[in-house]
Design a protein around this motif. Structure first.
Motif, PDB file in Angstrom:
ATOM      1  N   UNK A   1      12.186 -32.069  36.202  1.00 19.66           N
ATOM      2  CA  UNK A   1      12.272 -33.364  35.522  1.00 19.66           C
ATOM      3  C   UNK A   1      12.264 -34.506  36.527  1.00 19.66           C
ATOM      4  N   UNK A   2      12.995 -34.336  37.645  1.00 20.43           N
ATOM      5  CA  UNK A   2      13.044 -35.376  38.677  1.00 20.43           C
ATOM      6  C   UNK A   2      11.669 -35.575  39.306  1.00 20.43           C
ATOM      7  N   UNK A   3      10.968 -34.462  39.559  1.00 19.80           N
ATOM      8  CA  UNK A   3       9.621 -34.527  40.125  1.00 19.80           C
ATOM      9  C   UNK A   3       8.680 -35.273  39.185  1.00 19.80           C
ATOM     10  N   UNK A   4       8.827 -34.994  37.901  1.00 14.24           N
ATOM     11  CA  UNK A   4       7.976 -35.642  36.900  1.00 14.24           C
ATOM     12  C   UNK A   4       8.246 -37.135  36.844  1.00 14.24           C
ATOM     13  N   UNK A   5       9.517 -37.533  37.067  1.00  9.34           N
ATOM     14  CA  UNK A   5       9.880 -38.954  37.033  1.00  9.34           C
ATOM     15  C   UNK A   5       9.649 -39.641  38.381  1.00  9.34           C
ATOM     16  N   UNK A   6       9.414 -38.840  39.415  1.00 10.50           N
ATOM     17  CA  UNK A   6       9.170 -39.417  40.732  1.00 10.50           C
ATOM     18  C   UNK A   6      10.416 -39.968  41.385  1.00 10.50           C
ATOM     19  N   UNK A   7      11.546 -39.275  41.201  1.00  6.08           N
ATOM     20  CA  UNK A   7      12.779 -39.732  41.825  1.00  6.08           C
ATOM     21  C   UNK A   7      13.661 -38.535  42.157  1.00  6.08           C
ATOM     22  N   UNK A   8      14.791 -38.807  42.819  1.00  7.92           N
ATOM     23  CA  UNK A   8      15.703 -37.733  43.205  1.00  7.92           C
ATOM     24  C   UNK A   8      16.511 -37.264  42.003  1.00  7.92           C
ATOM     25  N   UNK A   9      17.118 -36.077  42.149  1.00  8.08           N
ATOM     26  CA  UNK A   9      18.014 -35.572  41.112  1.00  8.08           C
ATOM     27  C   UNK A   9      19.346 -36.307  41.253  1.00  8.08           C
ATOM     28  N   UNK A  10      19.573 -37.295  40.385  1.00 11.12           N
ATOM     29  CA  UNK A  10      20.816 -38.053  40.410  1.00 11.12           C
ATOM     30  C   UNK A  10      21.203 -38.404  38.980  1.00 11.12           C
ATOM     31  N   UNK A  11      22.280 -39.123  38.810  1.00  9.12           N
ATOM     32  CA  UNK A  11      22.765 -39.425  37.462  1.00  9.12           C
ATOM     33  C   UNK A  11      21.759 -40.271  36.675  1.00  9.12           C
ATOM     34  N   UNK A  12      21.114 -41.209  37.332  1.00  9.94           N
ATOM     35  CA  UNK A  12      20.118 -42.041  36.643  1.00  9.94           C
ATOM     36  C   UNK A  12      19.004 -41.178  36.055  1.00  9.94           C
ATOM     37  N   UNK A  13      18.557 -40.192  36.841  1.00  6.21           N
ATOM     38  CA  UNK A  13      17.519 -39.290  36.354  1.00  6.21           C
ATOM     39  C   UNK A  13      18.031 -38.466  35.178  1.00  6.21           C
ATOM     40  N   UNK A  14      19.257 -37.974  35.263  1.00  4.09           N
ATOM     41  CA  UNK A  14      19.826 -37.154  34.191  1.00  4.09           C
ATOM     42  C   UNK A  14      19.958 -37.967  32.903  1.00  4.09           C
ATOM     43  N   UNK A  15      20.356 -39.238  33.029  1.00  5.80           N
ATOM     44  CA  UNK A  15      20.462 -40.107  31.844  1.00  5.80           C
ATOM     45  C   UNK A  15      19.090 -40.327  31.224  1.00  5.80           C
ATOM     46  N   UNK A  16      18.097 -40.567  32.059  1.00  5.58           N
ATOM     47  CA  UNK A  16      16.745 -40.773  31.544  1.00  5.58           C
ATOM     48  C   UNK A  16      16.194 -39.506  30.905  1.00  5.58           C
ATOM     49  N   UNK A  17      16.537 -38.364  31.457  1.00  6.53           N
ATOM     50  CA  UNK A  17      16.117 -37.070  30.912  1.00  6.53           C
ATOM     51  C   UNK A  17      16.817 -36.781  29.586  1.00  6.53           C
ATOM     52  N   UNK A  18      18.093 -37.111  29.502  1.00  5.75           N
ATOM     53  CA  UNK A  18      18.908 -36.711  28.352  1.00  5.75           C
ATOM     54  C   UNK A  18      18.876 -37.710  27.207  1.00  5.75           C
ATOM     55  N   UNK A  19      18.895 -39.005  27.518  1.00  6.58           N
ATOM     56  CA  UNK A  19      18.985 -40.036  26.480  1.00  6.58           C
ATOM     57  C   UNK A  19      17.918 -41.111  26.681  1.00  6.58           C
ATOM     58  N   UNK A  20      16.647 -40.767  26.444  1.00  5.09           N
ATOM     59  CA  UNK A  20      15.594 -41.768  26.622  1.00  5.09           C
ATOM     60  C   UNK A  20      15.359 -42.637  25.390  1.00  5.09           C
ATOM     61  N   UNK A  21      16.224 -42.540  24.391  1.00  6.94           N
ATOM     62  CA  UNK A  21      16.021 -43.206  23.106  1.00  6.94           C
ATOM     63  C   UNK A  21      16.932 -44.429  23.006  1.00  6.94           C
ATOM     64  N   UNK A  22      16.450 -45.574  22.498  1.00  6.06           N
ATOM     65  CA  UNK A  22      17.314 -46.754  22.315  1.00  6.06           C
ATOM     66  C   UNK A  22      18.530 -46.436  21.435  1.00  6.06           C
ATOM     67  N   UNK A  23      19.637 -47.114  21.689  1.00  5.92           N
ATOM     68  CA  UNK A  23      20.894 -46.789  21.015  1.00  5.92           C
ATOM     69  C   UNK A  23      20.894 -47.130  19.533  1.00  5.92           C
ATOM     70  N   UNK A  24      20.016 -48.025  19.087  1.00  6.78           N
ATOM     71  CA  UNK A  24      20.009 -48.393  17.666  1.00  6.78           C
ATOM     72  C   UNK A  24      19.376 -47.303  16.798  1.00  6.78           C
ATOM     73  N   UNK A  25      18.578 -46.420  17.430  1.00 10.72           N
ATOM     74  CA  UNK A  25      17.832 -45.432  16.651  1.00 10.72           C
ATOM     75  C   UNK A  25      18.772 -44.467  15.929  1.00 10.72           C
ATOM     76  N   UNK A  26      19.797 -43.992  16.628  1.00 13.62           N
ATOM     77  CA  UNK A  26      20.644 -42.942  16.056  1.00 13.62           C
ATOM     78  C   UNK A  26      21.295 -43.355  14.735  1.00 13.62           C
ATOM     79  N   UNK A  27      22.011 -44.487  14.662  1.00 14.06           N
ATOM     80  CA  UNK A  27      22.644 -44.840  13.387  1.00 14.06           C
ATOM     81  C   UNK A  27      21.657 -45.304  12.322  1.00 14.06           C
ATOM     82  N   UNK A  28      20.636 -46.073  12.719  1.00 16.16           N
ATOM     83  CA  UNK A  28      19.684 -46.590  11.721  1.00 16.16           C
ATOM     84  C   UNK A  28      18.909 -45.440  11.084  1.00 16.16           C
TER      85      UNK A  28
END
Length: 419
Positions: A231-258
């Motif tokens: 996943x990090x290779x695909x995003x072009x960055x190191x394996x860090x928390x920012x990458x994990x957040x982008x991998x896990x929660x790439x959806x805007x926060x309004x989508x879930x409740x609406x």
């Protein structure tokens, strides 16, 4: 000689099982082949065939749900594999569904024209989406969100198949099939629970994602190193928390409740209209949430990632049932939208003390307006197409119109020819 005797003794149970299976297959073929005749949708359906067809649909959707539940957890742990066990389990359900679609299309049994079209179109879209999804993964790698276009086609195809099965059962299940009122209600409610699971499935991206991030923060990520590195290779960055957040929660926060309010609760509203029982909304939502509660420890016990469970949906279903105490047709959707939106957002606020995906509280006006419009449209559509539950003790209009004779007749169901 002794070796031959020993071989026969060891293989005797296998032979007996083989004979039993062969006899069973022959009996099934002897029962089924006389029905394999070309016919138009809406033809008279023998009662035993009708029940077998819809038992098949329940089995197909159950296998698809089990496979998809395992699949989403699998993808938060390991790299994608076309022949992964969850995919194979889902495929078994799909094969059954395709077989049933062919039976309905060719013979015309068990469905009216509308139900047949929904099932055939849904099956076609689903089958087209499978190779498109494979191509998408070859080109784009992980495709880390459940909200991608190729995945959406899979949900749409399944939704149309479910809609066809729901209509076919609603129109056909009645006295002529030997289906009791209780069983008719339970199966219809079960099909709507499958429908709710299908529309909510994409939301599991957020429900698994929030716990994936929590596992990283604990220093013990659910995802295997190979998945994180890919996943990090695909995003072009190191394996860090920012990458994990982008991998896990790439959806805007309004989508879930609406989405939960407008789409999820719209399914519950439709279920309440078609089933007609007082606590239908609560039961359908509770059935889905109950399933998630059962599958959760099985997946976690198998060393798969955990997910947040959408308990708030039960409160939303309860609010739908309470809204149906209002009998004024055009007032109910407005008051119901207010009640249900408050129930869902309130349930999310309470559940946030345990674990819930990030959600934008300020999105509630959009959710309320969207549900009010959807509810009004559902009430209009269901009334226009006679998809509301009959009065207690009455038969559905289509069943009442079935021809009757004084002479004893075999049990049949006569679905009305839809448009």
């Amino acid at each position: 000689m002794a070796t031959g005797t020993m071989f026969r003794l060891l293989t005797a149970p296998v032979r007996r099982w083989g004979y039993a299976v062969r006899a069973l297959v022959l009996r099934v073929l002897a029962w089924a082949l006389p029905y394999w005749t070309r016919g138009e949708a809406g033809r008279e359906t023998p009662a035993d065939l009708f029940r077998v067809l819809y038992l098949g649909w329940l089995a197909a959707f159950l296998l698809k749900v089990l496979g998809s539940s395992w699949d989403v957890s699998w993808h938060f742990k390991w790299l994608r594999d076309d022949l992964a066990p969850p995919h194979l389990l889902n495929t078994v359900g799909t094969v059954i569904a395709v077989g049933l679609a062919l039976v309905h299309w060719y013979t015309g049994y068990g469905v009216d024209r509308t139900a047949s079209r929904l099932i055939v179109w849904g099956t076609g879209i689903f089958l087209i989406a499978i190779p498109l999804d494979l191509i998408n993964h070859r080109v784009n790698g992980l495709d880390i969100t459940a909200w991608s276009p190729s995945h959406a086609l899979l949900y749409i195809g399944t939704a149309l198949m479910l809609a066809g099965a729901i209509r076919g059962w609603f129109v056909g299940a009645g006295p002529y099939t030997g289906v009791s009122a209780r069983r008719r209600t339970l199966v219809l409610g079960g099909l709507f629970a499958f429908f709710l699971e299908n529309v909510h499935f994409a939301q599991q991206q957020q429900e698994y994602g929030v716990l994936e991030i929590a596992s990283w923060d604990r220093g013990d990520p659910y995802a295997e190193p190979s998945l994180l590195e890919f996943a990090a290779q695909q995003m072009g960055r190191a394996v860090d928390r920012t990458m994990v957040v982008k991998f896990s929660l790439p959806i805007p926060e309004w989508v879930y409740p609406v989405y939960a309010v407008v789409v999820g609760m719209a399914v519950v509203v439709f279920a309440r209209l078609m089933v007609g029982r007082r606590w239908t909304g609560t039961a359908v939502a509770a059935a889905y949430v109950g399933y998630r509660c059962v599958i959760w420890p099985l997946l976690v016990g198998g060393d798969f990632p955990a997910s947040a469970v959408p308990f708030f949906l039960v409160l939303g279903g309860l609010c739908v049932d309470l809204a149906f105490l209002v009998r004024v047709p055009y007032l109910r959707p407005v008051l119901g939208a207010v009640l249900v939106t408050g129930g869902v957002y309130g349930g999310l606020a309470v559940q946030a003390r345990l674990q819930t995906p990030p959600y934008a509280v300020e999105s509630w006006p959009v959710a309320l307006a969207g549900l009010a419009v959807a509810w009004l449209a559902i009430e209009w559509f269901a009334g226009r197409h006679r998809l509301t539950a009959p009065e207690p003790g009455a038969m559905p209009p289509e069943t009442q119109a079935a021809p009757q004779s004084e002479a004893p007749q075999p049990e049949v169901v006569v679905p009305a020819a839809g448009t």
